[in-house]
Design a protein around this motif. Structure first.
Motif, mmCIF file in Angstrom:
data_model
loop_
_atom_site.group_PDB
_atom_site.id
_atom_site.type_symbol
_atom_site.label_atom_id
_atom_site.label_comp_id
_atom_site.label_asym_id
_atom_site.label_seq_id
_atom_site.Cartn_x
_atom_site.Cartn_y
_atom_site.Cartn_z
ATOM 1 N N GLY B 6 2.083 8.188 -13.999
ATOM 2 C CA GLY B 6 2.221 9.626 -13.789
ATOM 3 C C GLY B 6 2.314 10.024 -12.328
ATOM 4 N N GLN B 7 3.084 11.095 -12.102
ATOM 5 C CA GLN B 7 3.273 11.555 -10.738
ATOM 6 C C GLN B 7 2.091 12.390 -10.280
ATOM 7 N N GLY B 8 1.591 13.244 -11.173
ATOM 8 C CA GLY B 8 0.518 14.145 -10.783
ATOM 9 C C GLY B 8 1.018 15.209 -9.835
ATOM 10 N N SER B 9 2.084 15.930 -10.274
ATOM 11 C CA SER B 9 2.732 16.877 -9.355
ATOM 12 C C SER B 9 1.810 18.030 -8.964
ATOM 13 N N ARG B 10 0.784 18.277 -9.768
ATOM 14 C CA ARG B 10 -0.123 19.377 -9.419
ATOM 15 C C ARG B 10 -1.134 18.984 -8.336
ATOM 16 N N LEU B 11 -1.042 17.751 -7.896
ATOM 17 C CA LEU B 11 -1.871 17.365 -6.743
ATOM 18 C C LEU B 11 -1.069 17.502 -5.439
ATOM 19 N N TYR B 12 0.128 18.059 -5.568
ATOM 20 C CA TYR B 12 0.968 18.387 -4.410
ATOM 21 C C TYR B 12 1.095 17.228 -3.443
ATOM 22 N N THR B 13 0.792 17.466 -2.185
ATOM 23 C CA THR B 13 1.071 16.478 -1.143
ATOM 24 C C THR B 13 0.232 15.203 -1.288
ATOM 25 N N LEU B 14 -0.875 15.274 -2.042
ATOM 26 C CA LEU B 14 -1.707 14.070 -2.226
ATOM 27 C C LEU B 14 -0.955 12.980 -2.976
ATOM 28 N N THR B 15 0.047 13.383 -3.786
ATOM 29 C CA THR B 15 0.805 12.378 -4.533
ATOM 30 C C THR B 15 2.242 12.265 -4.022
ATOM 31 N N ASP B 16 2.480 12.678 -2.788
ATOM 32 C CA ASP B 16 3.813 12.496 -2.197
ATOM 33 C C ASP B 16 4.169 11.015 -2.135
ATOM 34 N N LYS B 17 3.194 10.206 -1.756
ATOM 35 C CA LYS B 17 3.479 8.789 -1.520
ATOM 36 C C LYS B 17 2.740 7.860 -2.475
ATOM 37 N N VAL B 49 -1.185 -2.617 -16.948
ATOM 38 C CA VAL B 49 -1.147 -1.345 -16.226
ATOM 39 C C VAL B 49 0.309 -0.945 -16.060
ATOM 40 N N LEU B 50 0.694 0.166 -16.719
ATOM 41 C CA LEU B 50 2.099 0.580 -16.690
ATOM 42 C C LEU B 50 2.334 1.509 -15.518
ATOM 43 N N THR B 51 3.156 1.071 -14.593
ATOM 44 C CA THR B 51 3.392 1.873 -13.390
ATOM 45 C C THR B 51 4.846 2.308 -13.354
ATOM 46 N N GLN B 52 5.102 3.398 -12.673
ATOM 47 C CA GLN B 52 6.479 3.864 -12.533
ATOM 48 C C GLN B 52 6.661 4.670 -11.251
ATOM 49 N N TYR B 53 5.912 5.795 -11.129
ATOM 50 C CA TYR B 53 6.099 6.670 -9.977
ATOM 51 C C TYR B 53 5.416 6.087 -8.738
ATOM 52 N N GLN B 54 6.090 6.028 -7.613
ATOM 53 C CA GLN B 54 5.550 5.580 -6.326
ATOM 54 C C GLN B 54 4.538 4.442 -6.473
ATOM 55 N N ILE B 339 -9.185 19.461 1.461
ATOM 56 C CA ILE B 339 -9.011 18.034 1.195
ATOM 57 C C ILE B 339 -8.055 17.514 2.260
ATOM 58 N N VAL B 340 -8.488 16.539 3.037
ATOM 59 C CA VAL B 340 -7.634 16.002 4.093
ATOM 60 C C VAL B 340 -7.275 14.571 3.714
ATOM 61 N N ASP B 341 -5.977 14.294 3.575
ATOM 62 C CA ASP B 341 -5.525 12.980 3.137
ATOM 63 C C ASP B 341 -5.606 11.963 4.290
ATOM 64 N N THR B 363 -7.643 24.207 0.970
ATOM 65 C CA THR B 363 -6.561 23.809 1.866
ATOM 66 C C THR B 363 -6.344 22.304 1.712
ATOM 67 N N VAL B 364 -5.077 21.886 1.674
ATOM 68 C CA VAL B 364 -4.790 20.456 1.548
ATOM 69 C C VAL B 364 -3.942 20.004 2.734
ATOM 70 N N ILE B 365 -4.399 18.984 3.437
ATOM 71 C CA ILE B 365 -3.638 18.427 4.555
ATOM 72 C C ILE B 365 -3.145 17.042 4.116
ATOM 73 N N GLY B 366 -1.857 16.816 4.197
ATOM 74 C CA GLY B 366 -1.266 15.554 3.756
ATOM 75 C C GLY B 366 -1.637 14.381 4.649
ATOM 76 N N SER B 367 -1.118 13.203 4.281
ATOM 77 C CA SER B 367 -1.490 11.995 5.018
ATOM 78 C C SER B 367 -0.632 11.787 6.257
ATOM 79 N N GLU B 368 -1.153 11.021 7.176
ATOM 80 C CA GLU B 368 -0.452 10.587 8.391
ATOM 81 C C GLU B 368 0.128 11.749 9.198
ATOM 82 N N LEU B 369 -0.574 12.874 9.225
ATOM 83 C CA LEU B 369 -0.109 14.016 10.022
ATOM 84 C C LEU B 369 -0.906 14.084 11.317
ATOM 85 N N VAL B 370 -0.333 14.753 12.293
ATOM 86 C CA VAL B 370 -1.047 14.980 13.552
ATOM 87 C C VAL B 370 -1.110 16.486 13.787
#
Lengths: 377, 393
Positions: B6-17, B49-54, B339-341, B363-370
């Protein structure tokens, strides 16, 4: 440059009899979540040494429990990996069934295993050398200088007390060993102390062991190094990174506390890129700080539950500090429980110790108060 | 069979990658650690374990199953991505289709029963007890259910049951007027033959959307299969939204929470990364928080959860937040209700989020940001690189 490792797990046990009563020196807990041997094992693994023999003597159950299959150091391997060599006692020749006292005797007792090592080089190390070092640097130096044996040393300004418990190496400007002083009394000043890390060709080690059996040599320093140093190429490798070896209980305390006060020591041990220190995985939960907790200048492992005040202390995994309890300058080992309102200063508790509510216990920096494994106070 | 695609699109930027099951939780876990640990603790040692998205992070994390003792010479953990077959290649089109495409994997082990799980929930459950109930009641399919408050029942798939043995009579997906409060937890045990038959039949039906909840379960009910509900008591939380993920993390700080990760009899295992112990400096003030290995705290941390390797500088203030691994929070920065990724750097003096009591969203801050020093991130923002570019930050 393939190398095998040999680790002596019981050498120096009597330096800290308090902590080695139930365990080998190798399995003495240190640095919040490690055992002494974790540093040597991790250094070997991080230097691509995946064929490791650990020579034990007595009390080695805790060590075997800690190492398990070696998986946590990536040493559970089809080929090589970690091998524990307990004392080898035959059923018949009971006149030679005495346990070894020295490193050379230990090596003689595992002659068969040594004869089976196929890697070209061998790195021998004690278990209580606390450092983060790349053994490949030493092996490379050993090869480049064409040495027969290379001994890692560190230059220190010694007091007579320190000199008395060390082996000092003198060398010429090229690094060739010219003299060796074992545990000199009344020595003071700058000297190179041996770090008990030795590199040589496996073939040469095998030869030394056979020769020592034939001549009944017992001491590597006296019977091998001192005897041969003038006609063989024995060299020192000057290591200048962070290094601690533990020579007494007060020393154990001082070196532990140094991890809190000296950020450089902490970084040199724990924050070296691509050279992490591995230890047995315990799957503890993250440490929990309650709203009544206050923690400063301390190293805390996972699994701790802190409700009281912790200052300048080291808490191993699973330690619980009760409400209104104060813990200062202490080292509390795995699963220690400190009751509500207790006050501890300069106390070292061994595993599973319990300090009951409102107890007041204090030692001094030079003589910390020690509570043995599982004891309730 | 663990559905982890599953993608988990409602977790927004947390599931970008990363896929949702690989989303970090509770300081040192990922969501998938819960079903995986439950399997091992329940004596189930063959896990597909069935994987597909990212799948990169997820696959790397699962590896050979070593964290859960699933690196076995017989069975163990197997990652099952979509694959190219003789008759063509296809993505997993639905939960049922994903299992259908891996029927060969199931057949290799020739099991009598198949447990189907999803990788979206935080809970501790002994599947062996559920399997025992399944066998005792001679069921074709057993579905784990949770008794939810009536007011919330219309958010779930609801099972209507009758009798003491919880025989399912009807299944309603998100009913407007729920007749029962037993919500499906997305955990199914099938007798293997029945599962195989229905999956094959469902695959042949062009009208079907190839989903367990929408197709397989209703079809089995209509055919009069013996379907049993298995009531579960205990902590269970869907962490599919930012709000619920944050709440589930905060539940770990609640002394009265039913979710006890410290229970040595039902351990939750996770992959370990050889981090040193965490250090608290002279100016640190930590209260009601979870802190894990590799952290370095010089600032103030309240009511928060910090993953490994987080560095909090002097004068920084973190409250009501979930900070994922290797984040650095600069001097004097404030992080509130966020939540800061992972691997993100928050510059000195930044203000991230608003207080929880202000009524603003998380507020959600995505990963690897400066985040450059002194920047202000408003409450409820979902920050990724595009957001930063748009707002000229």
């Amino acid at each position: 440059m393939a190398a095998s490792g040999i680790i002596f797990s019981n050498i120096h046990d009597n330096n800290i009899p308090e902590l080695t009563r139930f365990r080998t020196m190798a399995s003495v807990p240190f640095g919040c979540r490690y055992r002494f041997i974790d540093f040597t094992l991790s250094n070997m693994v991080n230097s691509n040494i995946y064929n490791i023999n650990v020579i034990t003597h007595y009390n080695y159950q805790s060590l075997m429990d800690h190492i398990g299959s070696g998986k946590d150091w990536d040493l559970a391997r089809r080929s090589g990996g970690i091998k524990i060599l307990p004392p080898y006692i035959t059923a018949y020749a009971n006149n030679v069934n005495t346990l070894y006292q020295t490193r050379l005797e230990a090596l003689k007792s595992v002659n068969y295993s040594i004869s089976r090592i196929t890697d070209e080089y061998v790195v021998m190390s004690d278990c209580d050398v606390i450092c983060n070092v790349d053994f490949n640097d030493i092996i490379k130096y050993h090869i480049d200088t064409g040495a027969d044996m290379t001994i890692a040393v560190k230059t220190l300004d010694l007091t007579p007390e320190q000199a008395k418990i060390n082996v000092l190496f003198e060398s010429d400007p090229e690094g060739r060993i010219t003299d060796v002083l074992s545990y000199p009394t009344q020595f003071r000043g700058k000297a190179d102390i041996g770090l008990n890390i030795v590199v040589m060709k496996t073939e040469y080690l095998q030869q030394i062991v056979l020769d020592s059996i034939a001549h009944n040599y017992v001491s590597l320093t006296r019977d091998v190094i001192a005897r041969n140093m003038h006609h063989m190429n024995y060299r020192v490798y000057k290591y200048d990174g962070y290094f601690a070896s533990i020579s007494s209980f007060a020393d154990y305390y001082a070196h532990s506390m140094e991890l809190l006060t000296n950020p450089e020591a902490r970084d040199a041990l724990f924050n070296v890129k691509n050279r992490p220190i591995y230890t047995k995985v315990r799957n503890s939960v993250p440490a929990h700080y309650s709203s009544t907790s206050d923690t400063k200048d301390s190293l805390i492992a996972d699994g701790c539950e802190i409700e009281g005040t912790v200052i300048n202390s080291i808490l191993f995994r699973g330690v619980k500090i009760g409400r209104n309890a104060t813990v200062k300058n202490c080292i509390l080992m795995q699963d220690t429980i400190v009751g509500d309102g207790a006050f501890l200063n300069c106390v070292i508790t061994d595993k599973n110790a319990v300090v009951r509510d409102n107890r007041m216990l204090a030692g001094a920096e030079t003589q910390p108060f020690y509570i043995t494994k599982g004891k309730m106070i | 069979m663990l559905l982890a695609g599953g993608q988990g699109s409602r977790l927004y930027t947390l599931t970008d990658k990363t896929a949702k099951p690989a989303v970090p939780f509770g300081g040192k876990y990922r969501i998938i650690d819960f079903p995986m640990s439950n399997c091992v603790n329940s004596g189930i040692y063959t896990v597909g374990v069935l994987t597909q998205y990212q799948p990169l992070v997820l696959n790397e994390y699962i590896g050979n199953g070593q964290p859960w003792d699933l690196d076995r010479s017989q069975s163990g953990a197997t990652v099952l991505p979509p694959y190219q077959g003789k008759s063509g290649a296809d993505w997993y089109k639905g939960t049922a289709n994903a299992i259908y495409q891996n029927l060969d994997f199931i057949r290799r082990y020739d099991p009598d029963y198949v447990l189907v799980l999803s990788g979206d929930h935080i809970y501790k459950m002994d599947y062996s007890k559920m399997l025992k109930a399944h066998k005792e009641k001679n069921a074709d399919c057993t579905i784990a259910v949770l008794n939810v408050p009536l007011a919330e029942a219309s958010r779930f798939g609801i099972m209507n049951t009758e009798g003491d043995d919880y025989r399912i009579t009807a299944f309603e997906e998100k009913p407007k007027e729920p007749k029962s409060t037993l919500a499906s937890m997305g955990i199914y045990i099938f007798s293997r033959k029945v599962l195989e038959d229905y999956l094959i039949a469902d695959e042949a039906d062009p009208e079907s959307s190839k989903d367990f909840g929408k197709n397989i379960i209703p079809k089995m009910l209509a055919d009069g299969c013996r379907m049993i509900a298995y009531p579960f008591k205990g902590y269970w939380k869907d962490v599919g939204t930012i709000q619920s993920l944050w709440e589930a993390n905060m539940d770990l700080l609640d002394e009265n929470s039913e979710l006890d990760l410290a229970d040595r009899n039902w351990r939750i295992y996770s992959r370990n990364y050889a981090n040193p112990p965490h250090f608290t400096g002279s100016f640190a003030k930590i209260s009601n928080s979870l802190i894990t290995e590799g952290c370095h705290i010089e600032g103030i941390v309240e009511n928060s959860i910090l993953s490994s390797g987080v560095r909090v500088a002097r004068g920084a203030y973190i409250k009501d937040s979930v900070i994922l691994s290797n984040v650095t929070v600069g001097e004097g920065a404030t992080v509130n209700y966020s939540i800061v990724d992972s691997d993100t750097s928050i510059g000195a003096g930044c203000v991230v989020g608003r207080t929880k009591s202000s009524g603003e969203q998380i507020t959600v801050i995505g990963s690897e940001l400066v985040l450059q020093p002194g920047k202000d991130i408003p409450g409820g923002a979902m920050v990724n690189q595009e957001w930063l570019d748009e707002h000229n930050l």
